[in-house]
Write a protein that holds these residues in place. Sequence first.
Motif, PDB file in Angstrom:
ATOM      1  N   PRO A 128      38.228  46.184  40.307  1.00 17.81           N
ATOM      2  CA  PRO A 128      39.228  45.836  39.294  1.00 17.81           C
ATOM      3  C   PRO A 128      40.627  45.608  39.846  1.00 17.81           C
ATOM      4  O   PRO A 128      41.352  44.729  39.356  1.00 17.81           O
ATOM      5  CB  PRO A 128      39.193  47.035  38.346  1.00 17.81           C
ATOM      6  CG  PRO A 128      37.783  47.514  38.422  1.00 17.81           C
ATOM      7  CD  PRO A 128      37.409  47.341  39.873  1.00 17.81           C
ATOM      8  N   ALA A 129      41.026  46.360  40.856  1.00 16.55           N
ATOM      9  CA  ALA A 129      42.363  46.178  41.428  1.00 16.55           C
ATOM     10  C   ALA A 129      42.508  44.802  42.064  1.00 16.55           C
ATOM     11  O   ALA A 129      43.563  44.161  41.968  1.00 16.55           O
ATOM     12  CB  ALA A 129      42.649  47.270  42.462  1.00 16.55           C
ATOM     13  N   VAL A 130      41.449  44.332  42.714  1.00 17.33           N
ATOM     14  CA  VAL A 130      41.464  43.006  43.338  1.00 17.33           C
ATOM     15  C   VAL A 130      41.521  41.923  42.265  1.00 17.33           C
ATOM     16  O   VAL A 130      42.300  40.973  42.352  1.00 17.33           O
ATOM     17  CB  VAL A 130      40.226  42.806  44.239  1.00 17.33           C
ATOM     18  CG1 VAL A 130      40.142  41.368  44.724  1.00 17.33           C
ATOM     19  CG2 VAL A 130      40.262  43.775  45.409  1.00 17.33           C
ATOM     20  N   VAL A 131      40.692  42.072  41.235  1.00 12.75           N
ATOM     21  CA  VAL A 131      40.671  41.095  40.144  1.00 12.75           C
ATOM     22  C   VAL A 131      42.042  41.028  39.484  1.00 12.75           C
ATOM     23  O   VAL A 131      42.585  39.949  39.248  1.00 12.75           O
ATOM     24  CB  VAL A 131      39.590  41.457  39.106  1.00 12.75           C
ATOM     25  CG1 VAL A 131      39.644  40.493  37.920  1.00 12.75           C
ATOM     26  CG2 VAL A 131      38.210  41.430  39.751  1.00 12.75           C
ATOM     27  N   TYR A 132      42.619  42.185  39.213  1.00 14.38           N
ATOM     28  CA  TYR A 132      43.931  42.233  38.563  1.00 14.38           C
ATOM     29  C   TYR A 132      45.000  41.541  39.411  1.00 14.38           C
ATOM     30  O   TYR A 132      45.856  40.823  38.883  1.00 14.38           O
ATOM     31  CB  TYR A 132      44.340  43.682  38.288  1.00 14.38           C
ATOM     32  CG  TYR A 132      45.653  43.798  37.565  1.00 14.38           C
ATOM     33  CD1 TYR A 132      45.713  43.803  36.177  1.00 14.38           C
ATOM     34  CD2 TYR A 132      46.857  43.894  38.272  1.00 14.38           C
ATOM     35  CE1 TYR A 132      46.923  43.900  35.506  1.00 14.38           C
ATOM     36  CE2 TYR A 132      48.063  43.990  37.614  1.00 14.38           C
ATOM     37  CZ  TYR A 132      48.103  43.989  36.229  1.00 14.38           C
ATOM     38  OH  TYR A 132      49.307  44.074  35.573  1.00 14.38           O
ATOM     39  N   SER A 133      44.963  41.749  40.712  1.00 21.83           N
ATOM     40  CA  SER A 133      45.977  41.147  41.584  1.00 21.83           C
ATOM     41  C   SER A 133      45.935  39.623  41.523  1.00 21.83           C
ATOM     42  O   SER A 133      46.956  38.954  41.698  1.00 21.83           O
ATOM     43  CB  SER A 133      45.802  41.625  43.031  1.00 21.83           C
ATOM     44  OG  SER A 133      44.640  41.063  43.616  1.00 21.83           O
ATOM     45  N   VAL A 134      44.758  39.068  41.248  1.00 19.80           N
ATOM     46  CA  VAL A 134      44.623  37.618  41.138  1.00 19.80           C
ATOM     47  C   VAL A 134      45.073  37.136  39.767  1.00 19.80           C
ATOM     48  O   VAL A 134      45.916  36.244  39.648  1.00 19.80           O
ATOM     49  CB  VAL A 134      43.165  37.182  41.419  1.00 19.80           C
ATOM     50  CG1 VAL A 134      42.992  35.693  41.135  1.00 19.80           C
ATOM     51  CG2 VAL A 134      42.783  37.491  42.866  1.00 19.80           C
ATOM     52  N   ILE A 135      44.541  37.721  38.707  1.00 26.24           N
ATOM     53  CA  ILE A 135      44.821  37.194  37.361  1.00 26.24           C
ATOM     54  C   ILE A 135      46.268  37.413  36.929  1.00 26.24           C
ATOM     55  O   ILE A 135      46.775  36.695  36.056  1.00 26.24           O
ATOM     56  CB  ILE A 135      43.834  37.754  36.307  1.00 26.24           C
ATOM     57  CG1 ILE A 135      43.795  39.283  36.290  1.00 26.24           C
ATOM     58  CG2 ILE A 135      42.442  37.219  36.582  1.00 26.24           C
ATOM     59  CD1 ILE A 135      44.706  39.905  35.318  1.00 26.24           C
ATOM     60  N   SER A 136      46.965  38.375  37.530  1.00 28.89           N
ATOM     61  CA  SER A 136      48.370  38.604  37.186  1.00 28.89           C
ATOM     62  C   SER A 136      49.322  37.734  38.001  1.00 28.89           C
ATOM     63  O   SER A 136      50.525  37.741  37.763  1.00 28.89           O
ATOM     64  CB  SER A 136      48.731  40.084  37.373  1.00 28.89           C
ATOM     65  OG  SER A 136      48.551  40.472  38.729  1.00 28.89           O
ATOM     66  N   ASP A 137      48.780  36.972  38.940  1.00 28.01           N
ATOM     67  CA  ASP A 137      49.590  36.085  39.782  1.00 28.01           C
ATOM     68  C   ASP A 137      49.650  34.713  39.110  1.00 28.01           C
ATOM     69  O   ASP A 137      48.999  33.750  39.536  1.00 28.01           O
ATOM     70  CB  ASP A 137      48.957  35.995  41.175  1.00 28.01           C
ATOM     71  CG  ASP A 137      49.863  35.314  42.190  1.00 28.01           C
ATOM     72  OD1 ASP A 137      50.956  34.845  41.802  1.00 28.01           O
ATOM     73  OD2 ASP A 137      49.469  35.255  43.367  1.00 28.01           O
ATOM     74  N   LEU A 138      50.435  34.598  38.037  1.00 26.04           N
ATOM     75  CA  LEU A 138      50.455  33.369  37.244  1.00 26.04           C
ATOM     76  C   LEU A 138      50.821  32.107  38.019  1.00 26.04           C
ATOM     77  O   LEU A 138      50.335  31.024  37.658  1.00 26.04           O
ATOM     78  CB  LEU A 138      51.388  33.550  36.035  1.00 26.04           C
ATOM     79  CG  LEU A 138      50.928  34.557  34.983  1.00 26.04           C
ATOM     80  CD1 LEU A 138      51.868  34.540  33.779  1.00 26.04           C
ATOM     81  CD2 LEU A 138      49.494  34.305  34.538  1.00 26.04           C
ATOM     82  N   PRO A 139      51.646  32.158  39.066  1.00 26.32           N
ATOM     83  CA  PRO A 139      51.882  30.926  39.823  1.00 26.32           C
ATOM     84  C   PRO A 139      50.598  30.313  40.399  1.00 26.32           C
ATOM     85  O   PRO A 139      50.560  29.122  40.709  1.00 26.32           O
ATOM     86  CB  PRO A 139      52.844  31.371  40.937  1.00 26.32           C
ATOM     87  CG  PRO A 139      53.621  32.482  40.309  1.00 26.32           C
ATOM     88  CD  PRO A 139      52.578  33.225  39.497  1.00 26.32           C
TER      89      PRO A 139
END
Length: 200
Positions: A44-55
Amino acid sequence: MTDPEIARCPAPAPLARIPAMGEHTTEIAPLFEVRAEIPVAADPAVVYSVISDLPRSGEWSPECQGGEWVVGTPATVGAVFRGENLRAESVVAWAPVVRGSWTTHAEVVAAEPGRTFRWAMQDSGGRAQDSVWGFDVQAAEQGSTLVHHFRMGTATEGIRGITAEMDEAARQKFFAEWGEKLSEDLGKTLARIQSVIEKN
């Protein structure tokens, strides 16, 4: 022919109801509420780091081409993201929606690392509207379950403009077709995010 990305992640039809006698379509709440999910082979931490990177949205969004953080600390509550968007002429072609390139501003309204990330679309005055996109991440046996959702509780500035000259029949047709578009977009987005994460 079915888009293979949609086939991999079918999204349910949006919630909707028929207006009551004398009720205007834009008075229904919520106007749109769609949700889809997909398994992702990552923590989940990896997934979150991607989906929260809106650029990085251009890597997975059907319309957002990317953009930049313009206010606040990136990916934290209160931060504002300016998105660069592109919409094809064929999307609900009969309706007066924005075509080609345009920008939007979105304010982060929830940011819990490893769990949830949500943003509300701003109006032309910079106020957050009742139009919220988001992701929820849950731990699962094979990594994570990623949920993507969108809810528009009341008509936004843009929706009011689009439907202003429509009669009730046209409004109902627009909301039905736009809801289908939203469901398809959520499915495409999740399949692309899954691919981006699992390739790394």
